[in-house]
Design a protein around this motif. Structure first.
Motif, short mmCIF file in Angstrom:
data_model
loop_
_atom_site.label_atom_id
_atom_site.label_comp_id
_atom_site.label_asym_id
_atom_site.label_seq_id
_atom_site.Cartn_x
_atom_site.Cartn_y
_atom_site.Cartn_z
N VAL A 117 0.42 -1.07 -0.11
CA VAL A 117 -0.23 0.52 -0.16
C VAL A 117 0.79 1.30 -0.35
CG1 VAL A 117 -1.88 1.44 1.07
CG2 VAL A 117 -1.61 -1.10 1.31
N ARG A 118 0.31 2.23 -0.53
CA ARG A 118 1.27 3.43 -0.54
C ARG A 118 0.41 4.70 -0.96
NH1 ARG A 118 3.69 6.12 -5.19
NH2 ARG A 118 4.88 7.67 -4.80
N PHE A 119 0.39 5.82 -0.20
CA PHE A 119 -0.17 7.14 -0.27
C PHE A 119 0.44 7.90 -1.48
CE2 PHE A 119 -1.77 6.39 4.14
CZ PHE A 119 -1.97 5.81 3.88
N LEU A 120 -0.64 8.61 -2.42
CA LEU A 120 0.29 9.33 -2.99
C LEU A 120 0.39 10.68 -2.99
CD1 LEU A 120 -1.77 7.58 -6.46
CD2 LEU A 120 0.89 7.42 -5.73
N ARG A 121 0.32 11.29 -1.61
CA ARG A 121 0.86 12.86 -1.19
C ARG A 121 0.30 12.23 0.24
NH1 ARG A 121 -2.85 17.46 -1.12
NH2 ARG A 121 -1.54 17.43 0.51
N PRO A 122 1.19 13.55 1.09
CA PRO A 122 1.51 13.36 2.74
C PRO A 122 -0.26 13.48 3.06
CG PRO A 122 3.78 14.31 1.46
CD PRO A 122 2.59 13.74 0.43
N GLY A 123 -0.48 13.50 3.98
CA GLY A 123 -1.81 13.46 4.90
C GLY A 123 -2.75 12.37 5.04
N VAL A 124 -2.22 11.40 4.44
CA VAL A 124 -3.66 11.09 4.26
C VAL A 124 -3.34 9.78 5.02
CG1 VAL A 124 -4.32 9.05 2.12
CG2 VAL A 124 -3.46 11.12 1.19
N SER A 125 -4.80 9.25 5.25
CA SER A 125 -4.27 7.40 6.22
C SER A 125 -5.78 7.55 6.51
CB SER A 125 -4.90 9.04 8.17
OG SER A 125 -6.14 9.34 7.94
N LEU A 126 -5.60 6.08 6.94
CA LEU A 126 -7.04 5.40 6.49
C LEU A 126 -7.99 5.14 7.78
CD1 LEU A 126 -5.26 2.47 4.19
CD2 LEU A 126 -6.60 4.22 3.44
N ASP A 127 -8.83 5.47 7.98
CA ASP A 127 -9.60 4.39 9.19
C ASP A 127 -10.26 3.95 8.64
OD1 ASP A 127 -11.59 5.26 11.54
OD2 ASP A 127 -11.46 6.82 11.18
N PRO A 128 -10.49 3.13 9.96
CA PRO A 128 -11.71 1.45 8.91
C PRO A 128 -13.01 1.73 10.09
CG PRO A 128 -10.04 1.11 11.17
CD PRO A 128 -10.09 2.38 10.52
N GLY A 129 -13.14 3.15 10.37
CA GLY A 129 -14.86 3.56 11.52
C GLY A 129 -15.83 3.17 10.80
N ALA A 130 -15.82 3.19 9.49
CA ALA A 130 -17.14 2.68 9.02
C ALA A 130 -17.29 1.45 8.17
CB ALA A 130 -17.49 4.02 7.13
N ILE A 131 -16.38 0.40 7.85
CA ILE A 131 -16.14 -0.96 7.59
C ILE A 131 -15.81 -1.73 8.39
CG2 ILE A 131 -13.43 -0.21 6.64
CD1 ILE A 131 -14.99 -1.45 3.66
N GLY A 132 -14.64 -1.26 9.47
CA GLY A 132 -14.29 -2.76 10.63
C GLY A 132 -15.52 -3.49 11.13
N LYS A 133 -16.36 -2.77 11.87
CA LYS A 133 -17.17 -4.03 12.58
C LYS A 133 -18.00 -4.87 11.72
CE LYS A 133 -19.44 -0.67 14.47
NZ LYS A 133 -20.94 -0.35 15.14
N GLY A 134 -18.20 -4.32 10.58
CA GLY A 134 -19.11 -5.33 9.36
C GLY A 134 -17.88 -6.69 9.17
N TYR A 135 -16.68 -5.99 8.56
CA TYR A 135 -15.42 -7.13 8.71
C TYR A 135 -15.73 -7.97 9.34
CZ TYR A 135 -11.57 -9.66 6.95
OH TYR A 135 -10.53 -10.19 6.58
N ALA A 136 -15.64 -7.43 10.72
CA ALA A 136 -15.31 -8.66 11.95
C ALA A 136 -16.19 -8.85 11.95
CB ALA A 136 -14.75 -7.79 13.08
N VAL A 137 -17.92 -8.77 12.02
CA VAL A 137 -18.98 -9.72 12.29
C VAL A 137 -18.79 -10.48 11.27
CG1 VAL A 137 -21.25 -9.43 11.98
CG2 VAL A 137 -20.25 -7.87 13.55
#
Length: 326
Positions: free
Chosen positions: A137-157
Protein backbone atom coordinates in the motif's frame (compact mmCIF):
# COMPACT_ATOMS: atom_id res chain seq x y z
CA UNK A 1 -34.04 -25.08 22.96
CA UNK A 2 -30.90 -23.92 24.85
CA UNK A 3 -29.75 -20.34 24.27
CA UNK A 4 -26.28 -19.01 25.05
CA UNK A 5 -25.41 -15.30 25.28
CA UNK A 6 -21.83 -14.06 25.07
CA UNK A 7 -20.18 -10.66 24.70
CA UNK A 8 -16.81 -9.01 24.22
CA UNK A 9 -15.49 -5.46 24.01
CA UNK A 10 -13.54 -4.53 20.88
CA UNK A 11 -13.25 -1.64 18.43
CA UNK A 12 -14.47 0.72 21.16
CA UNK A 13 -17.83 -1.00 21.28
CA UNK A 14 -19.62 -4.02 22.75
CA UNK A 15 -20.26 -7.06 20.58
CA UNK A 16 -23.05 -9.38 21.71
CA UNK A 17 -23.78 -12.87 20.43
CA UNK A 18 -26.85 -15.07 20.90
CA UNK A 19 -26.55 -18.74 19.91
CA UNK A 20 -29.41 -21.25 19.78
CA UNK A 21 -28.96 -25.03 19.52
CA UNK A 22 -29.08 -28.38 21.27
CA UNK A 23 -25.67 -28.50 22.98
CA UNK A 24 -25.11 -25.56 25.32
CA UNK A 25 -21.46 -26.42 25.98
CA UNK A 26 -20.68 -26.63 22.27
CA UNK A 27 -22.57 -23.40 21.58
CA UNK A 28 -20.48 -21.58 24.16
CA UNK A 29 -17.19 -22.93 22.79
CA UNK A 30 -18.12 -22.01 19.21
CA UNK A 31 -19.29 -18.57 20.30
CA UNK A 32 -16.12 -17.81 22.21
CA UNK A 33 -14.05 -18.82 19.20
CA UNK A 34 -16.07 -16.46 16.98
CA UNK A 35 -15.59 -13.57 19.40
CA UNK A 36 -11.84 -14.21 19.45
CA UNK A 37 -11.89 -13.57 15.70
CA UNK A 38 -13.31 -10.12 16.39
CA UNK A 39 -10.48 -9.23 18.76
CA UNK A 40 -7.99 -10.60 16.20
CA UNK A 41 -9.41 -8.30 13.54
CA UNK A 42 -9.15 -5.37 15.94
CA UNK A 43 -5.44 -6.10 16.35
CA UNK A 44 -5.04 -5.92 12.56
CA UNK A 45 -7.11 -2.80 11.90
CA UNK A 46 -7.07 -0.51 14.94
CA UNK A 47 -5.38 2.77 14.06
CA UNK A 48 -4.89 3.35 17.80
CA UNK A 49 -2.58 0.34 18.21
CA UNK A 50 0.92 1.23 16.95
CA UNK A 51 1.63 -2.37 15.95
CA UNK A 52 -1.50 -2.87 13.82
CA UNK A 53 -1.29 -3.20 10.04
CA UNK A 54 -3.25 0.01 9.40
CA UNK A 55 -1.27 2.00 11.97
CA UNK A 56 1.96 1.00 10.18
CA UNK A 57 0.47 1.99 6.83
CA UNK A 58 -0.63 5.39 8.15
CA UNK A 59 2.86 6.05 9.54
CA UNK A 60 4.91 5.04 6.51
CA UNK A 61 2.87 4.78 3.30
CA UNK A 62 3.38 8.43 2.30
CA UNK A 63 7.13 7.77 2.18
CA UNK A 64 7.27 4.27 0.68
CA UNK A 65 5.18 1.26 -0.26
CA UNK A 66 4.23 -0.76 2.82
CA UNK A 67 3.59 -4.50 2.79
CA UNK A 68 0.41 -5.67 4.55
CA UNK A 69 -0.80 -9.20 5.24
CA UNK A 70 -3.12 -10.63 2.53
CA UNK A 71 -6.23 -10.33 4.71
CA UNK A 72 -5.76 -6.58 5.13
CA UNK A 73 -4.84 -6.14 1.47
CA UNK A 74 -8.11 -7.82 0.46
CA UNK A 75 -10.02 -5.51 2.78
CA UNK A 76 -8.41 -2.45 1.22
CA UNK A 77 -9.22 -3.74 -2.26
CA UNK A 78 -12.84 -4.10 -1.22
CA UNK A 79 -12.81 -0.58 0.25
CA UNK A 80 -11.57 0.87 -3.04
CA UNK A 81 -14.28 -1.00 -4.94
CA UNK A 82 -16.98 0.21 -2.55
CA UNK A 83 -15.72 3.78 -2.81
CA UNK A 84 -15.91 3.59 -6.60
CA UNK A 85 -19.41 2.07 -6.63
CA UNK A 86 -20.70 4.71 -4.19
CA UNK A 87 -19.11 7.58 -6.15
CA UNK A 88 -16.84 8.31 -3.18
CA UNK A 89 -19.67 8.65 -0.63
CA UNK A 90 -18.01 5.85 1.32
CA UNK A 91 -14.36 6.78 1.80
CA UNK A 92 -11.88 5.09 4.09
CA UNK A 93 -9.61 8.17 3.91
CA UNK A 94 -12.19 10.52 5.45
CA UNK A 95 -10.29 10.63 8.77
CA UNK A 96 -8.48 13.98 8.27
CA UNK A 97 -11.79 15.78 7.71
CA UNK A 98 -13.40 14.08 10.71
CA UNK A 99 -10.48 15.15 12.88
CA UNK A 100 -10.66 18.73 11.58
CA UNK A 101 -14.34 19.10 12.47
CA UNK A 102 -13.88 17.36 15.82
CA UNK A 103 -11.01 19.66 16.75
CA UNK A 104 -12.97 22.77 15.76
CA UNK A 105 -16.04 21.47 17.57
CA UNK A 106 -14.10 21.14 20.80
CA UNK A 107 -13.41 24.90 20.76
CA UNK A 108 -16.88 25.77 19.40
CA UNK A 109 -15.81 27.25 16.08
CA UNK A 110 -16.38 26.48 12.41
CA UNK A 111 -13.37 25.45 10.30
CA UNK A 112 -12.41 28.01 7.69
CA UNK A 113 -12.85 27.40 3.96
CA UNK A 114 -9.07 27.22 3.65
CA UNK A 115 -8.83 24.57 6.37
CA UNK A 116 -11.55 22.48 4.73
CA UNK A 117 -10.03 22.69 1.24
CA UNK A 118 -6.50 21.95 2.45
CA UNK A 119 -7.75 18.94 4.38
CA UNK A 120 -9.91 17.70 1.49
CA UNK A 121 -6.80 17.55 -0.68
CA UNK A 122 -5.64 14.54 1.38
CA UNK A 123 -8.97 12.70 1.14
CA UNK A 124 -9.96 10.21 -1.55
CA UNK A 125 -9.33 6.53 -2.21
CA UNK A 126 -7.69 7.48 -5.52
CA UNK A 127 -4.77 8.58 -3.33
CA UNK A 128 -4.30 5.01 -2.07
CA UNK A 129 -2.22 2.88 -4.44
CA UNK A 130 -2.44 -0.90 -4.09
CA UNK A 131 0.16 -3.17 -5.71
CA UNK A 132 -1.45 -6.60 -5.87
CA UNK A 133 1.69 -8.41 -7.00
CA UNK A 134 3.79 -7.00 -4.16
CA UNK A 135 0.96 -6.86 -1.61
CA UNK A 136 1.81 -3.27 -0.75
CA UNK A 137 0.00 0.00 0.00
CA UNK A 138 1.29 3.45 -0.86
CA UNK A 139 -0.15 6.94 -0.38
CA UNK A 140 0.27 9.32 -3.32
CA UNK A 141 0.65 12.40 -1.13
CA UNK A 142 1.41 13.30 2.50
CA UNK A 143 -1.48 13.66 4.93
CA UNK A 144 -3.50 10.68 3.67
CA UNK A 145 -4.61 8.17 6.30
CA UNK A 146 -6.90 5.15 6.48
CA UNK A 147 -9.70 4.86 9.02
CA UNK A 148 -11.66 1.58 9.26
CA UNK A 149 -14.48 3.21 11.26
CA UNK A 150 -17.19 2.70 8.62
CA UNK A 151 -16.13 -0.77 7.55
CA UNK A 152 -14.12 -2.47 10.31
CA UNK A 153 -17.02 -3.64 12.50
CA UNK A 154 -18.83 -5.12 9.54
CA UNK A 155 -15.72 -6.97 8.42
CA UNK A 156 -15.19 -8.34 11.94
CA UNK A 157 -18.81 -9.51 12.08
CA UNK A 158 -18.45 -11.26 8.72
CA UNK A 159 -15.32 -13.11 9.87
CA UNK A 160 -16.97 -14.14 13.14
CA UNK A 161 -20.04 -15.43 11.30
CA UNK A 162 -17.84 -17.39 8.93
CA UNK A 163 -16.22 -19.08 11.92
CA UNK A 164 -19.67 -19.89 13.38
CA UNK A 165 -20.66 -21.53 10.09
CA UNK A 166 -17.41 -23.51 9.99
CA UNK A 167 -18.21 -24.83 13.45
CA UNK A 168 -21.68 -25.96 12.41
CA UNK A 169 -23.71 -23.22 14.12
CA UNK A 170 -27.00 -22.71 12.28
CA UNK A 171 -28.86 -20.23 14.48
CA UNK A 172 -27.27 -17.09 15.95
CA UNK A 173 -27.56 -13.32 16.15
CA UNK A 174 -24.41 -11.18 16.40
CA UNK A 175 -24.26 -7.40 16.68
CA UNK A 176 -21.53 -4.84 17.20
CA UNK A 177 -22.44 -1.61 18.93
CA UNK A 178 -26.11 -1.87 17.96
CA UNK A 179 -25.32 -0.65 14.44
CA UNK A 180 -24.04 -3.78 12.69
CA UNK A 181 -26.04 -6.99 12.96
CA UNK A 182 -25.89 -10.44 11.36
CA UNK A 183 -28.69 -12.98 11.66
CA UNK A 184 -27.63 -16.58 11.03
CA UNK A 185 -30.55 -18.89 10.36
CA UNK A 186 -33.69 -18.28 12.39
CA UNK A 187 -35.12 -19.42 15.72
CA UNK A 188 -37.33 -22.50 15.49
CA UNK A 189 -40.89 -21.62 14.54
CA UNK A 190 -40.01 -18.10 13.37
CA UNK A 191 -39.57 -16.80 9.83
CA UNK A 192 -36.59 -14.68 10.87
CA UNK A 193 -34.87 -12.71 13.60
CA UNK A 194 -36.86 -9.51 14.21
CA UNK A 195 -34.80 -6.40 14.97
CA UNK A 196 -36.34 -3.01 15.78
CA UNK A 197 -34.84 0.30 14.64
CA UNK A 198 -35.09 3.17 17.09
CA UNK A 199 -36.86 6.29 15.87
CA UNK A 200 -34.24 9.10 15.85
CA UNK A 201 -36.99 11.56 16.84
CA UNK A 202 -38.58 9.43 19.54
CA UNK A 203 -38.04 8.16 23.04
CA UNK A 204 -35.59 5.43 24.07
CA UNK A 205 -38.15 2.77 23.16
CA UNK A 206 -39.80 4.44 20.15
CA UNK A 207 -39.47 2.31 17.02
CA UNK A 208 -39.67 3.52 13.42
CA UNK A 209 -39.29 0.18 11.62
CA UNK A 210 -38.70 -3.52 12.19
CA UNK A 211 -36.34 -5.62 10.08
CA UNK A 212 -36.82 -9.35 9.67
CA UNK A 213 -33.50 -11.08 9.02
CA UNK A 214 -32.41 -14.55 8.01
CA UNK A 215 -28.86 -15.19 6.78
CA UNK A 216 -28.41 -11.47 6.21
CA UNK A 217 -26.78 -8.40 7.71
CA UNK A 218 -28.40 -5.20 8.98
CA UNK A 219 -26.35 -2.01 9.06
CA UNK A 220 -27.59 1.26 10.56
CA UNK A 221 -25.91 4.64 10.10
CA UNK A 222 -27.02 7.91 11.68
CA UNK A 223 -25.44 11.30 12.40
CA UNK A 224 -26.90 11.52 15.91
CA UNK A 225 -25.01 10.40 19.00
CA UNK A 226 -21.87 12.46 18.42
CA UNK A 227 -22.31 16.11 17.51
CA UNK A 228 -21.24 19.61 18.41
CA UNK A 229 -22.98 22.98 18.40
CA UNK A 230 -21.81 26.35 17.06
CA UNK A 231 -23.98 29.47 17.17
CA UNK A 232 -27.01 27.40 18.12
CA UNK A 233 -26.66 24.98 15.20
CA UNK A 234 -25.86 21.28 15.61
CA UNK A 235 -23.39 19.43 13.39
CA UNK A 236 -23.06 15.65 13.31
CA UNK A 237 -19.95 13.48 12.98
CA UNK A 238 -20.67 12.09 9.47
CA UNK A 239 -18.77 14.08 6.84
CA UNK A 240 -19.57 14.28 3.14
CA UNK A 241 -16.23 13.66 1.36
CA UNK A 242 -17.01 15.79 -1.71
CA UNK A 243 -17.86 18.96 0.25
CA UNK A 244 -15.79 18.33 3.37
CA UNK A 245 -18.77 19.27 5.56
CA UNK A 246 -21.13 17.40 7.89
CA UNK A 247 -24.21 15.93 6.21
CA UNK A 248 -27.57 17.59 6.80
CA UNK A 249 -31.15 16.45 6.40
CA UNK A 250 -30.72 12.67 6.55
CA UNK A 251 -31.54 11.25 9.98
CA UNK A 252 -30.95 7.54 9.44
CA UNK A 253 -29.96 5.04 6.77
CA UNK A 254 -30.23 1.27 7.13
CA UNK A 255 -29.53 -1.61 4.77
CA UNK A 256 -30.05 -5.35 4.68
CA UNK A 257 -27.26 -6.99 2.71
CA UNK A 258 -25.56 -10.31 2.11
CA UNK A 259 -22.46 -9.27 4.04
CA UNK A 260 -22.03 -6.89 6.97
CA UNK A 261 -18.91 -5.18 5.61
CA UNK A 262 -20.70 -4.08 2.43
CA UNK A 263 -23.75 -3.12 4.48
CA UNK A 264 -21.77 -0.81 6.75
CA UNK A 265 -20.17 0.95 3.78
CA UNK A 266 -23.46 1.24 1.87
CA UNK A 267 -25.49 2.56 4.81
CA UNK A 268 -22.82 5.22 5.29
CA UNK A 269 -23.00 6.09 1.59
CA UNK A 270 -26.82 6.33 1.72
CA UNK A 271 -26.54 8.69 4.67
CA UNK A 272 -24.18 10.90 2.67
CA UNK A 273 -26.05 10.77 -0.66
CA UNK A 274 -29.62 11.12 0.61
CA UNK A 275 -32.71 10.22 -1.38
CA UNK A 276 -31.75 12.11 -4.56
CA UNK A 277 -28.80 9.86 -5.46
CA UNK A 278 -29.78 6.71 -3.57
CA UNK A 279 -31.91 5.05 -6.32
CA UNK A 280 -28.87 4.79 -8.58
CA UNK A 281 -26.75 3.39 -5.74
CA UNK A 282 -29.35 0.71 -4.98
CA UNK A 283 -28.99 -0.62 -8.53
CA UNK A 284 -25.25 -1.24 -8.16
CA UNK A 285 -23.99 -4.85 -7.76
CA UNK A 286 -23.55 -4.51 -4.00
CA UNK A 287 -25.71 -7.33 -2.65
CA UNK A 288 -28.36 -4.95 -1.29
CA UNK A 289 -31.57 -6.74 -0.30
CA UNK A 290 -33.43 -3.83 1.32
CA UNK A 291 -32.84 -0.25 2.43
CA UNK A 292 -34.50 2.40 4.60
CA UNK A 293 -33.79 6.11 4.57
CA UNK A 294 -35.24 8.85 6.81
CA UNK A 295 -34.91 12.48 5.76
CA UNK A 296 -36.10 15.60 7.55
CA UNK A 297 -36.94 18.75 5.60
CA UNK A 298 -38.34 22.02 6.91
CA UNK A 299 -41.82 20.84 5.95
CA UNK A 300 -41.90 17.19 6.98
CA UNK A 301 -40.12 13.93 7.61
CA UNK A 302 -39.96 11.45 4.74
CA UNK A 303 -39.34 7.70 5.07
CA UNK A 304 -38.13 5.81 2.00
CA UNK A 305 -38.29 2.00 1.82
CA UNK A 306 -36.67 -0.34 -0.71
CA UNK A 307 -37.10 -4.12 -0.65
CA UNK A 308 -39.15 -6.31 1.66
CA UNK A 309 -37.09 -6.72 4.86
CA UNK A 310 -38.34 -3.57 6.63
CA UNK A 311 -41.83 -2.96 7.93
CA UNK A 312 -42.58 0.61 8.96
CA UNK A 313 -44.16 1.16 12.36
CA UNK A 314 -44.85 4.00 14.78
CA UNK A 315 -44.97 2.42 18.20
CA UNK A 316 -43.09 1.75 21.41
CA UNK A 317 -41.75 -1.75 22.01
CA UNK A 318 -40.54 -2.89 25.44
CA UNK A 319 -36.78 -3.42 25.30
CA UNK A 320 -37.00 -6.97 26.64
CA UNK A 321 -39.23 -8.10 23.76
CA UNK A 322 -37.04 -7.22 20.80
CA UNK A 323 -33.49 -5.92 20.20
CA UNK A 324 -33.67 -2.20 19.39
CA UNK A 325 -30.85 -0.68 17.38
CA UNK A 326 -29.96 2.82 16.25
Amino acid sequence: MPEVRLACYAMATRFELILVGEDEVYLRAAGEEALREITRIEELLSIYRPTSELARVNRMAAERAVYVVPEVFSLLKAAKRLSLLTSGAFDMTIGPLVRLWRTCGEVKRMPSETEIEETRAAVGMQLVELDEEAGTVRFLRPGVSLDPGAIGKGYAVDIAVRRLRENGITCALLHGGSSTVYALGTPKGDSGWRVALRDPNGTEQAVVAVAELRDAALSVSAPHGRWFEVDGRRYGHVIEPSSGRPIEGVQLAATVTEFAMEGDAISTALLVLGSAASPQLLQEPLGIYSALLIEMTKEQRRIYLFGSHFSETQTEIPLERMPIFS
